[in-house]
Design a protein around this motif. Structure first.
Motif, PDB file in Angstrom:
ATOM      1  N   ASP A  84       0.788  -1.206  -0.017  1.00 31.09           N
ATOM      2  CA  ASP A  84       0.000   0.069  -0.030  1.00 31.09           C
ATOM      3  C   ASP A  84       0.838   1.263  -0.045  1.00 31.09           C
ATOM      4  N   ARG A 107      -1.103   4.747   0.689  1.00 26.11           N
ATOM      5  CA  ARG A 107      -2.318   4.697   0.255  1.00 26.11           C
ATOM      6  C   ARG A 107      -3.363   4.155   1.005  1.00 26.11           C
ATOM      7  N   ARG A 108      -4.357   5.189   1.599  1.00 30.48           N
ATOM      8  CA  ARG A 108      -5.364   5.045   2.479  1.00 30.48           C
ATOM      9  C   ARG A 108      -6.758   5.254   1.599  1.00 30.48           C
ATOM     10  N   ASP A 109      -7.833   5.101   2.283  1.00 30.76           N
ATOM     11  CA  ASP A 109      -9.200   5.238   1.394  1.00 30.76           C
ATOM     12  C   ASP A 109      -9.283   6.791   1.355  1.00 30.76           C
ATOM     13  N   THR A 141      -1.762  14.097   5.226  1.00 29.12           N
ATOM     14  CA  THR A 141      -2.599  13.556   4.193  1.00 29.12           C
ATOM     15  C   THR A 141      -3.098  14.381   3.039  1.00 29.12           C
TER      16      THR A 141
END
Length: 149
Positions: A84, A107-109, A141
């Motif tokens: 990820d 990578r996150r939602d 972020t």
């Protein structure tokens, strides 16, 4: 193990290649169409913008850092997903000099979280000393935004 890693890579790449409509920076969800993906982190004084395009297996794009009272860095990135995490070379101009340094984004939602860690010089570029031991702080972020036209 290899199948799981390959499935994670394919899923991550699929998320990155999705083009999406802008509803708001925090609620935007990717769809299945291919195209560039744009992300940004903004504060009262600083802006980081990331544009990604999948050219399998490589992800390429543009990255700009504009920090208050510091030189603006703008350039290109080229890298691959490792689980990820996007590890990429960032080639940029600052004060008339071209430099290359490694960047990392988790990578996150909700988007991508920039990674930080100790760096060293190797073969003419700045790289993470231990890319497996980076720190990812959610205050950095990058959220989905509409891509410039």
């Amino acid at each position: 193990m290899k199948k799981t890693a390959l499935a994670l890579f394919a899923a991550s790449l699929g998320l990155l290649t999705a083009c999406h409509e802008q509803s708001s920076p925090t609620t935007q969800e990717p769809t299945a169409a291919a195209g560039p993906q744009c992300y940004a982190h903004t504060s009262a004084t600083d802006t980081v913008r990331l544009t990604l395009q999948a050219t399998q297996p490589t992800l390429t794009g543009q990255l700009t850092y504009h920090y208050f009272e510091k030189d603006r860095n703008q350039g290109t990135i080229s890298g691959t997903m490792h689980g990820d995490t996007l590890l990429a070379d960032y080639t940029f101009q600052s004060e008339g000099t071209t430099s290359v340094r490694q960047v990392a984004f988790l990578r996150r939602d909700i988007g991508f979280i920039e990674g930080f860690g100790p760096v060293v010089e190797r073969q003419g570029k700045t790289v993470f000393e231990k890319p497996h031991a980076l720190t990812f702080d959610a205050k950095y972020t990058l959220l989905p935004v509409a891509c410039p036209r």
